[in-house]
Design a protein around this motif. Sequence first.
Motif, short mmCIF file in Angstrom:
data_model
loop_
_atom_site.label_atom_id
_atom_site.label_comp_id
_atom_site.label_asym_id
_atom_site.label_seq_id
_atom_site.Cartn_x
_atom_site.Cartn_y
_atom_site.Cartn_z
N ASP A 18 12.60 0.23 123.36
CA ASP A 18 12.01 1.12 124.42
C ASP A 18 12.55 1.09 125.55
N ARG A 19 13.13 -0.17 126.20
CA ARG A 19 14.00 -0.03 127.35
C ARG A 19 15.18 0.58 127.30
N ILE A 20 16.09 0.51 126.23
CA ILE A 20 17.21 1.07 125.87
C ILE A 20 16.89 2.72 125.98
N LEU A 21 15.96 3.09 125.32
CA LEU A 21 15.60 4.55 125.41
C LEU A 21 15.16 5.02 126.55
N ASP A 22 14.19 4.48 127.32
CA ASP A 22 13.84 4.57 128.86
C ASP A 22 15.20 4.88 129.48
N ALA A 23 15.81 3.75 129.53
CA ALA A 23 17.07 3.76 130.43
C ALA A 23 17.92 4.97 130.10
N GLU A 26 16.43 8.49 131.42
CA GLU A 26 16.73 8.53 132.76
C GLU A 26 18.10 8.76 133.14
N LEU A 27 19.11 8.17 132.62
CA LEU A 27 20.30 8.56 132.81
C LEU A 27 21.03 9.69 132.34
N PHE A 28 20.69 10.09 131.20
CA PHE A 28 21.03 11.23 130.56
C PHE A 28 20.46 12.52 131.30
N ALA A 29 19.09 12.43 132.00
CA ALA A 29 18.55 13.35 132.88
C ALA A 29 19.25 13.72 134.05
N GLN A 30 19.72 12.64 134.45
CA GLN A 30 20.40 12.59 136.04
C GLN A 30 21.77 12.93 135.97
N HIS A 31 22.61 12.64 134.75
CA HIS A 31 23.92 12.94 134.77
C HIS A 31 24.43 13.75 133.51
N GLY A 32 23.64 14.14 132.41
CA GLY A 32 23.96 14.47 131.46
C GLY A 32 24.55 13.77 130.46
N TYR A 33 25.01 14.31 129.14
CA TYR A 33 25.61 13.64 128.14
C TYR A 33 26.79 13.09 128.64
N ASP A 34 27.91 13.67 129.18
CA ASP A 34 29.08 13.20 129.49
C ASP A 34 29.31 12.23 130.57
N GLY A 35 28.25 12.20 131.36
CA GLY A 35 28.19 11.41 132.65
C GLY A 35 27.91 10.18 132.56
N VAL A 36 27.51 9.79 131.27
CA VAL A 36 26.71 8.35 131.06
C VAL A 36 27.61 7.66 129.89
N THR A 37 27.59 6.27 130.11
CA THR A 37 28.21 5.42 128.94
C THR A 37 27.17 4.61 128.51
N ILE A 38 27.50 4.11 127.05
CA ILE A 38 26.46 3.04 126.57
C ILE A 38 26.45 1.78 127.39
N ARG A 39 27.47 1.39 128.07
CA ARG A 39 27.67 0.26 128.95
C ARG A 39 26.75 0.49 130.14
N GLN A 40 26.58 1.70 130.78
CA GLN A 40 25.90 1.90 131.96
C GLN A 40 24.54 1.99 131.39
N TYR A 117 12.02 12.85 130.74
CA TYR A 117 12.39 13.70 129.58
C TYR A 117 12.42 15.17 129.81
N LEU A 118 11.35 15.76 130.60
CA LEU A 118 11.45 16.97 131.06
C LEU A 118 12.65 17.71 131.69
N ALA A 119 13.47 16.80 132.59
CA ALA A 119 14.29 17.26 133.21
C ALA A 119 15.47 17.20 132.08
N LEU A 120 15.47 16.17 131.28
CA LEU A 120 16.60 16.19 130.15
C LEU A 120 16.33 17.29 129.05
N LEU A 121 15.10 17.72 128.89
CA LEU A 121 14.89 18.93 127.88
C LEU A 121 15.44 20.29 128.86
N ALA A 122 15.23 20.55 130.26
CA ALA A 122 15.94 21.27 131.06
C ALA A 122 17.35 21.54 130.70
N TYR A 123 18.18 20.16 130.79
CA TYR A 123 19.22 20.15 130.71
C TYR A 123 20.03 20.75 129.26
N VAL A 124 19.08 20.37 128.15
CA VAL A 124 19.33 20.73 126.73
C VAL A 124 19.22 22.17 126.73
#
Length: 216
Positions: A18-23, A26-40, A117-124
């Motif tokens: 759940d912590r991985i999914l939550d993190a 948030e990061l995908f919502a803020q930076h999009g898919y390409d702006g995030v790494t698994i390490r981050q 999540y809703l910010a991520l939905l808007a991105y998608v």
Amino acid sequence: MTKTAASENNLKEINKKDRILDAAEELFAQHGYDGVTIRQIAKAAEVDVALANYHFGKKLDLFHAVFDRRAQLLSDTRRQLLLSEQDAPQTLEQIIEAFLLPLKMAQQTGDAGWRNYLALLAYVMTSPVWNKIMMDKVFDKRVHEFIEALKNVLPNANEEKLHWCYHYMSGALALTLAQTGRIDRLSMGKCESTDFDTAYKLMVPFLAEGFRKVCG
């Protein structure tokens, strides 16, 4: 290992997932898919990168897992609200309210993750790439139900205009869900992009008048 110890270990693993999914959400919502790494994502979740890979595989698989986690609940709740009003004649406003349910859910659930999540939905929704890949799985399958409901309350409208107005409604929702902060700047603080309550209340009559003007 005792059953109690095994149960505790399972709960810890679920908590880490759940912590991985939550993190990631948030990061995908803020930076999009390409702006995030698994390490981050792993760092934000305070877990090892290997654990994130173990539970979710590649970044693309994690992206889908994050998007799918709330998609079905949101889509089903939307549909329930749309269909719950059909025992009596529906109003245009009730149909729009059902569609704009995400704004209300984010305001009322108390789950801060819904805003991410809703910010991520808007991105998608607004991505020509991810829209084709991800919206069709759950959300696009419900569109015809809203179009049919709109036909019932706007019987003189042709289907082309209904789809355009639905498109405009989706755009207004996506821009609001994205919470870009632009309205905050343009209004010099009079409006806040995170104020979903006000956005919901004002968008319903705004969209209803638009539908009536174009499709009435």
